[in-house]
Every structure is written in structure tokens, then in C-alpha cells.
Design a protein around this motif. Structure first.
Motif, PDB file in Angstrom:
ATOM      1  N   ASN A 127     -14.469  15.238  52.900  1.00 16.07           N
ATOM      2  CA  ASN A 127     -15.721  15.995  52.839  1.00 16.07           C
ATOM      3  C   ASN A 127     -16.858  15.283  53.580  1.00 16.07           C
ATOM      4  O   ASN A 127     -17.846  15.915  53.977  1.00 16.07           O
ATOM      5  CB  ASN A 127     -16.120  16.245  51.388  1.00 16.07           C
ATOM      6  CG  ASN A 127     -15.315  17.375  50.757  1.00 16.07           C
ATOM      7  OD1 ASN A 127     -14.651  18.145  51.466  1.00 16.07           O
ATOM      8  ND2 ASN A 127     -15.358  17.470  49.443  1.00 16.07           N
ATOM      9  N   LYS A 128     -16.705  13.987  53.778  1.00 22.68           N
ATOM     10  CA  LYS A 128     -17.704  13.247  54.553  1.00 22.68           C
ATOM     11  C   LYS A 128     -17.712  13.672  56.020  1.00 22.68           C
ATOM     12  O   LYS A 128     -18.659  13.395  56.753  1.00 22.68           O
ATOM     13  CB  LYS A 128     -17.441  11.743  54.460  1.00 22.68           C
ATOM     14  CG  LYS A 128     -17.781  11.154  53.096  1.00 22.68           C
ATOM     15  CD  LYS A 128     -17.524   9.657  53.054  1.00 22.68           C
ATOM     16  CE  LYS A 128     -17.876   9.083  51.696  1.00 22.68           C
ATOM     17  NZ  LYS A 128     -17.618   7.618  51.619  1.00 22.68           N
TER      18      LYS A 128
ATOM     19  N   GLU B 151     -13.069  13.329  48.722  1.00 24.65           N
ATOM     20  CA  GLU B 151     -14.415  12.822  49.001  1.00 24.65           C
ATOM     21  C   GLU B 151     -14.512  12.276  50.425  1.00 24.65           C
ATOM     22  O   GLU B 151     -15.536  12.458  51.099  1.00 24.65           O
ATOM     23  CB  GLU B 151     -14.771  11.730  47.981  1.00 24.65           C
ATOM     24  CG  GLU B 151     -15.049  12.288  46.595  1.00 24.65           C
ATOM     25  CD  GLU B 151     -15.276  11.189  45.566  1.00 24.65           C
ATOM     26  OE1 GLU B 151     -15.010  10.004  45.895  1.00 24.65           O
ATOM     27  OE2 GLU B 151     -15.698  11.503  44.437  1.00 24.65           O
ATOM     28  N   ILE B 152     -13.450  11.634  50.882  1.00 21.99           N
ATOM     29  CA  ILE B 152     -13.440  11.101  52.252  1.00 21.99           C
ATOM     30  C   ILE B 152     -13.461  12.232  53.272  1.00 21.99           C
ATOM     31  O   ILE B 152     -14.243  12.227  54.221  1.00 21.99           O
ATOM     32  CB  ILE B 152     -12.206  10.200  52.480  1.00 21.99           C
ATOM     33  CG1 ILE B 152     -12.297   8.932  51.634  1.00 21.99           C
ATOM     34  CG2 ILE B 152     -12.096   9.819  53.966  1.00 21.99           C
ATOM     35  CD1 ILE B 152     -11.035   8.097  51.648  1.00 21.99           C
TER      36      ILE B 152
ATOM     37  N   ARG C 177     -12.096  11.016  64.995  1.00 25.38           N
ATOM     38  CA  ARG C 177     -12.377  11.999  63.932  1.00 25.38           C
ATOM     39  C   ARG C 177     -11.163  12.905  63.707  1.00 25.38           C
ATOM     40  O   ARG C 177     -10.738  13.118  62.571  1.00 25.38           O
ATOM     41  CB  ARG C 177     -13.592  12.833  64.340  1.00 25.38           C
ATOM     42  CG  ARG C 177     -13.971  13.939  63.366  1.00 25.38           C
ATOM     43  CD  ARG C 177     -15.088  14.790  63.965  1.00 25.38           C
ATOM     44  NE  ARG C 177     -15.410  15.925  63.116  1.00 25.38           N
ATOM     45  CZ  ARG C 177     -16.338  15.916  62.166  1.00 25.38           C
ATOM     46  NH1 ARG C 177     -17.022  14.813  61.932  1.00 25.38           N
ATOM     47  NH2 ARG C 177     -16.577  16.998  61.455  1.00 25.38           N
TER      48      ARG C 177
END
Length: 208
Positions: free
Chosen positions: A111-112, A108-109, A80
Motif C-alpha cells: 500500500n506504500k 502495508e508494504i 518499483r
């Protein structure tokens, strides 16, 4: 060609002990002694899981299971951390007018992972968001450090070293020979420990 210990039936106790204390799966390679260049491949990772499963089936070692769970969590946190770091590095470089769609994909990635970086923002605003995300990554590092510290503490709580355990098992079973960790397989060691447990349980029963 690399050769592996593909079963606890042939895996020396010494190598297993080195693996569990160092978490270096190269100790599962035949003739590895800690001096050779390290190897990292999918085959070795799969073998590591296979041997762990064999071990679990052979003994009910909840302590070791918890240790493996902590290792897995550390691996997940490190992954992570590294992914977020790479995303931040790319976002920090910025995007041209023709790259807004690519910018949106990166946001978008990221924010996942639980962040809330806005899709519409100024260059300065993006920089501030990236700085905040970078700061929050310290929490991930802290979690990793805490888990690693717990593992070290767990190791210290293990009262006896492998050598001392071998001496105690040998004396407890009245063996006429010294147990050799490099000649004794993991499965043989498990059976010896079970025999000692059975012997102690029987003696305790007889003393009642």
C-alpha cells in the motif's frame, strides 16, 4: 583484480561513447570489449556516478543530463515494478491462520506504493485485489517503454555519429592527424571541442 578507468583523464573516448550509447557501465572497465561476461557490483556503479559528475563539470551538456534523468527514472520504475511483482507473488500464495500478522505487513508494504488493499478481506477478496494490482502494473511497464522510446528517439536526433564528429573537429581545427577515439581521452576530446567552439566563435566575430 578488476581495473577501472577511474577518471575522464584516462577514460578513452571510444569507451565513453559505447557507455553513453549502450548504457553498459562495463565499458568503464579497462580492456573490456563487449565480449567478456558482464560485471555488476557497487564499485562499478559508484565509479559510473563519479565519471558522470566529472563529465558534467567539464561540459555544460544539458542534453546528456536529461538523458541521465530518464535513465534514473527507468531504474526507479523497474525497481518499483519488481518489488510490487514479488509482493503480489507472495500474497497470491496466501497465508495460514498463524500468519495474519505477516499478511498485514505485506499489505502495508504494497500500500506504500499507492495501492489501497484492505487489511480485512476474504481469500477471494485478496485474489481480486491482487489481480487489480497486477493489472495496474501494466501502467508502470508502459511508462518504462515510453521513456525507453524517448531515449531511442533522442539518440536518432543526434545528427552526427562519433566518427563524423571526430572528422569535423579534426577538419575544423586543421589537425594534421586523424583523431583516434581509442587513444583520445574524454577530457582531451572535451578540450578539442571547446577549442573548435572558440575558433568558430572568433571567426563569426571577425566576419561581423
Amino acid at each position: 583484480m578488476i581495473e577501472y578507468y577511474d577518471s575522464i583523464e584516462i577514460l578513452p573516448l571510444y569507451n565513453w561513447d559505447r557507455y553513453t550509447t549502450t548504457r553498459d557501465n562495463n565499458w568503464l572497465i579497462i580492456d573490456f570489449n563487449g565480449r567478456q561476461p558482464k560485471i555488476d557490483n557497487e564499485e562499478l556503479t559508484a565509479l559510473e556516478s563519479k565519471l558522470q559528475e566529472e563529465y558534467f563539470k567539464a561540459v555544460d551538456d544539458r542534453t546528456f543530463v536529461k538523458k541521465l534523468q530518464k535513465w534514473a527514472k527507468i531504474d526507479n520504475l523497474r525497481t518499483r515494478y519488481n518489488v510490487i511483482a514479488m509482493l503480489c507473488q507472495r500474497l497470491w500464495l496466501g497465508f495460514g491462520d498463524m500468519q495474519m500478522e505477516l499478511r498485514q505487513q505485506y499489505i502495508e508494504i504494497i500500500n506504500k506504493f499507492g495501492f489501497n488493499m484492505p487489511l480485512i478481506n476474504t481469500v477471494e477478496g485478496d485474489a481480486e485485489e491482487i489481480a487489480l494490482i497486477t493489472q495496474s502494473m501494466q501502467n508502470i511497464k508502459t511508462q518504462i517503454e515510453m521513456l525507453e522510446s524517448e531515449l531511442k528517439t533522442d539518440e536518432k536526433k543526434q545528427t552526427y555519429s562519433l566518427n563524423k564528429q571526430m572528422v569535423l573537429v579534426s577538419l575544423g581545427l586543421g589537425l594534421a592527424y586523424k583523431i583516434d577515439a581509442k587513444q583520445t581521452t574524454v577530457s582531451e576530446w572535451i578540450e578539442l571541442c571547446k577549442l573548435l567552439e572558440e575558433k568558430n566563435a572568433q571567426q563569426a566575430k571577425n566576419n561581423k
